[in-house]
Design a protein around this motif. Structure first.
Motif, short mmCIF file in Angstrom:
data_model
loop_
_atom_site.label_atom_id
_atom_site.label_comp_id
_atom_site.label_asym_id
_atom_site.label_seq_id
_atom_site.Cartn_x
_atom_site.Cartn_y
_atom_site.Cartn_z
N ALA A 65 1.00 -1.18 -0.05
CA ALA A 65 0.43 0.04 -0.16
C ALA A 65 0.51 1.23 -0.17
O ALA A 65 0.69 1.89 -0.87
N ILE A 66 2.00 1.02 1.06
CA ILE A 66 3.04 1.94 0.84
C ILE A 66 3.76 2.52 -0.43
O ILE A 66 3.90 3.42 -0.72
N VAL A 67 4.12 1.99 -1.20
CA VAL A 67 4.61 1.75 -2.16
C VAL A 67 3.88 2.33 -3.12
O VAL A 67 4.23 2.87 -3.97
N GLU A 68 2.92 1.70 -3.52
CA GLU A 68 1.46 2.25 -4.11
C GLU A 68 1.16 3.50 -4.47
O GLU A 68 0.15 3.92 -4.49
N LYS A 69 1.32 4.13 -3.06
CA LYS A 69 0.72 5.17 -2.78
C LYS A 69 -0.35 5.27 -1.89
O LYS A 69 -1.34 6.01 -2.36
N LYS A 70 -1.42 4.01 -1.49
CA LYS A 70 -2.51 4.21 -0.98
C LYS A 70 -3.33 3.56 0.02
O LYS A 70 -4.66 3.13 0.55
N ALA A 71 -1.92 4.05 1.42
CA ALA A 71 -1.99 3.05 2.11
C ALA A 71 -2.68 4.71 2.95
O ALA A 71 -2.09 4.85 4.51
N ASP A 72 -2.83 5.49 2.99
CA ASP A 72 -3.57 6.33 3.78
C ASP A 72 -4.92 5.43 5.16
O ASP A 72 -4.83 5.65 6.00
N LEU A 106 4.24 19.72 21.78
CA LEU A 106 5.22 19.30 21.27
C LEU A 106 4.79 17.84 20.51
O LEU A 106 4.75 18.19 19.40
N LEU A 107 4.03 16.82 21.23
CA LEU A 107 3.89 15.56 20.26
C LEU A 107 3.00 16.08 19.44
O LEU A 107 3.47 15.19 19.11
N THR A 108 2.24 16.98 20.11
CA THR A 108 0.73 16.80 18.20
C THR A 108 1.75 17.54 17.43
O THR A 108 1.48 17.33 16.20
N ILE A 109 2.47 18.73 17.43
CA ILE A 109 3.59 18.72 16.05
C ILE A 109 4.46 17.65 15.46
O ILE A 109 4.32 17.87 14.30
N LYS A 110 5.55 17.00 16.66
CA LYS A 110 5.67 16.41 16.44
C LYS A 110 5.37 15.24 15.39
O LYS A 110 5.43 14.47 13.71
N PHE A 111 4.13 14.97 16.19
CA PHE A 111 3.54 13.76 15.56
C PHE A 111 2.77 14.63 13.55
O PHE A 111 2.66 13.34 12.98
N ASN A 112 1.69 15.64 13.56
CA ASN A 112 1.61 16.67 12.94
C ASN A 112 3.06 16.26 11.45
O ASN A 112 2.60 15.34 10.24
N HIS A 113 3.96 16.11 11.80
CA HIS A 113 5.05 16.23 11.15
C HIS A 113 5.39 14.50 10.35
O HIS A 113 6.01 14.59 9.29
N GLU A 114 5.53 14.23 11.54
CA GLU A 114 6.34 12.31 10.73
C GLU A 114 4.82 11.97 9.76
O GLU A 114 4.72 10.52 9.67
N THR A 115 3.43 12.25 10.46
CA THR A 115 3.07 11.54 9.67
C THR A 115 2.09 12.18 8.20
O THR A 115 1.08 11.41 7.44
N ALA A 116 2.66 13.02 8.31
CA ALA A 116 1.85 14.45 6.75
C ALA A 116 1.95 13.64 5.47
O ALA A 116 0.87 13.08 4.68
N HIS A 117 3.69 12.13 5.79
CA HIS A 117 3.52 11.87 3.76
C HIS A 117 2.82 10.34 3.88
O HIS A 117 3.00 9.75 2.57
N LYS A 118 2.45 10.09 4.68
CA LYS A 118 2.15 9.10 4.69
C LYS A 118 3.22 7.53 4.05
O LYS A 118 2.62 7.00 3.62
N VAL A 119 4.16 7.64 4.71
CA VAL A 119 5.34 6.57 4.42
C VAL A 119 6.19 6.13 5.90
O VAL A 119 6.48 5.13 5.33
N GLN A 120 5.49 7.06 6.96
CA GLN A 120 6.74 6.30 8.36
C GLN A 120 5.01 4.83 8.90
O GLN A 120 4.30 5.12 8.79
N LEU A 121 6.65 4.33 8.72
CA LEU A 121 5.53 2.70 9.59
C LEU A 121 4.93 3.25 11.28
O LEU A 121 6.26 4.30 11.43
N PRO A 122 3.94 2.75 11.81
CA PRO A 122 3.53 2.79 12.61
C PRO A 122 4.45 2.88 14.62
O PRO A 122 4.88 3.61 14.43
#
Length: 582
Positions: A65-72, A106-122
């Motif tokens: 799903a990540i490779v096909e950019k369908k992991a949202d 602070l964690l909200t800022i970091k969380f939003n940054h890390e999750t923005a591109h939908k490529v990071q593993l949980p």
């Protein structure tokens, strides 16, 4: 999502670029993070990989799903679950209102940054956020009181009269005229293990001050496990009890409360002849037991009084084997991570423990998607996790059929065969020369290194009379890695049967290319045994042996030149710290 298809590199440049981005964004690319990510050789201690095969620590469906950019959809749901756990943790353990709000912001800022591109593993995101939390909060052991209380409740339960009465009840034993004492002995071990595993899923035992009633406990302890996975484990254990194997088991511990049952289970396994390596988390991961918990929790401290606790994350194979061969049956290590199962990030010690084990047991639900994707491992894996209270869920994954395992006994036997051979030659008046040379210390030059080695050894054989030359390259068996080779050869090298120990010199290399009718290429100019981490290890052994046997001759570069390297790599033949500079 379309049906799963394995990713093949080299077919689509855009997809390859996205995959590369996936590994770098998740900090899982060895080339980019060589001090954090396992080398390909270390990874192969755990995962059996074909040439050019790329490993990823997540489910096949998620990776595709990540490779096909369908992991949202999939990732968004997982990300929300992470934030829910993290927010609850902050509100539970941080009492100061200002600090609590600051951390959440602070964690909200970091969380939003890390999750923005939908490529990071949980798991990678959660690890980073937890690291920020533990650093900023300055709480050494979050949830420590809760975890210690859970462990204390289980420990008290296991000492109670109710438990002793039910645990030692003969109910469930099958005895008839054909039942032998051996059968009865096996049934007893199996019944005890089954009862402890079932009880370890009873959350009320550690979540409540009073354990469940005797009737509930009796019903749980007398349940029958009849799944194919349990039957496989029973057959495996039958061989142990019968003395047909004396295995080492790697037991990856789960959460607090449950871990106390694990200790009771491991005591039984040790009693029937097993060596046990217990692995826990390196640092805080909610209610998962961590290395510091073992040292700080009084309940756990009592349970591991006789354990050999290994704090070194980069223990050598020889040191690990020495400890396994000692009288102590119980070793404890950390897996080197603060997240669910991820072979790309486990410590060297954990990778070597995995390789030395005969069976690996996972007791945590986290990482199941990673364990049961399409990749296969070098060892059989059993995953045993709690289901509903009083029930356990068991999954089994057999090792890859082509996974090669060289047991310590096999390696010792190979070394002894060589020792016996040279003793016969020495009895006939011949001199034994051992030749140490570069094999894989120059990246990309393994084939050339072997060619140089073999040509020069043949040249020596044609030049020297009544000299038996031991060329390590001629005794290589497919599937052996540097750990196996160094272990085997050290046994031979310390046998006292070497008369001349020759280390490859620059002149040896130059002569080899001359014999091949070639000029010395730039990558080999000036190279000798001092560029080999294996030879660096061997010169130390040679110096020690010369002190024991002063008549042994040492030929080659001076000892001082070997000090550029001190330890061979993990499962490989070159030192990664110098590979880039050469």
């Amino acid at each position: 999502m379309s049906e799963f298809t394995r990713y093949v590199k080299g077919l689509d440049p855009d997809r390859d670029a996205w995959v590369t981005n996936f590994f770098t964004e998740n900090h899982l690319a060895y080339e980019t993070f060589p001090d954090k990510v396992a080398s390909p050789e270390q990874l192969k201690f755990i995962v059996h990989l074909d040439d050019e095969q790329i490993y990823y620590p997540c489910s096949d469906e998620l990776f595709q799903a990540i490779v096909e950019k369908k992991a949202d959809t999939v990732l968004t749901s997982a990300y929300i679950a992470i934030w829910t756990r993290l927010e609850k943790l902050v509100r539970e353990v941080v009492n100061d209102p200002y600090k609590q709000r600051y951390l959440l912001s602070l964690l909200t800022i970091k969380f939003n940054h890390e999750t923005a591109h939908k490529v990071q593993l949980p798991g990678r995101i959660e690890k980073r956020l937890l690291s920020i939390f533990t650093t900023i909060s300055e709480i050494d052991r979050p949830l420590a009181m809760e975890r210690e209380q859970e462990n204390r409740r289980v420990a008290l339960f296991l000492k109670s009269d109710v438990f002793e009465r039910l645990f030692n009840s003969p109910e469930g034993l099958e005895i008839n005229e054909q039942t032998s004492l051996s059968d009865l002995d096996f049934q007893l071990h199996l019944l005890r293990l089954c009862r402890l595993l079932l009880l370890s899923s009873m959350r009320p035992i550690w979540r409540q001050d009073e354990p469940p009633s005797m009737d509930i406990l009796r019903a749980v302890m007398n349940r029958q496990l009849e799944t194919p996975e349990w039957m496989w484990m029973c057959n495996w254990l039958r061989d142990v009890v019968a003395g047909r194997r004396r295995p080492c088991i790697l037991w990856v511990g789960g959460r607090s409360g449950e871990i106390v049952f694990d200790f009771a289970i491991l005591r039984i396994l040790m009693k029937i002849g097993m060596k046990v390596i217990l692995a826990v988390k390196r640092g805080f991961y909610y209610h998962r037991v961590s290395f510091i918990d073992l040292l700080e929790d009084p309940t756990l401290g009592e349970l591991l009084e006789d354990a050999d606790i290994i704090g070194d994350d980069t223990i050598s194979k020889n040191e690990l084997v020495r400890r396994l061969d000692s009288d102590n049956r119980f070793l404890i290590i950390s897996d080197g991570t603060r997240e669910p199962f991820n072979p790309l990030l486990t410590s060297v010690t954990y990778a070597r423990a995995f390789k030395e084990a005969d069976l690996v047991v996972y007791r945590s639900p986290g990482g199941r998607e990673t364990i049961f994707n399409h990749f296969q491992f070098t060892r059989d894996i059993i995953s045993i996790i709690p289901g509903d209270d009083g029930e356990i869920d068991i999954l089994f994954k057999p090792h890859h059929p082509r996974a090669v395992r060289f047991s310590r006994a096999t390696l010792r036997r190979m070394a002894q065969n060589l020792i016996d051979m040279v003793k016969q030659e020495k009895a006939q008046g011949k001199t034994i020369l051992f030749y140490s040379a570069i094999v894989g210390s120059i990246p990309g030059q393994l084939k050339t290194a072997k060619e140089i080695l073999n040509i020069f050894v043949e040249y020596l054989r044609s030049s020297l009379h009544d000299v038996v030359i031991i060329n390590p390259g001629e005794h290589f068996v497919e599937g052996m890695d540097a750990d196996d080779i160094m272990y085997m050869w050290e046994i031979f090298q310390r046998s006292g049967n070497i008369d001349i120990w020759r280390f490859q010199s620059v002149d040896d290399v130059d002569k080899s290319f001359e014999l091949m009718g070639k000029k010395v290429p730039p990558e080999w100019t000036g190279k000798d045994a001092t560029y080999s981490t294996g030879c660096t290890k061997e010169i130390e052994i040679a110096m020690q042996m010369q002190r024991l046997y002063p008549e042994m001759q040492l030929i080659g570069p001076p000892y001082e030149k070997f000090q550029r390297r001190k330890e061979y790599g993990v499962g490989k033949f070159y030192d990664r710290t110098l590979a880039g500079s050469e």
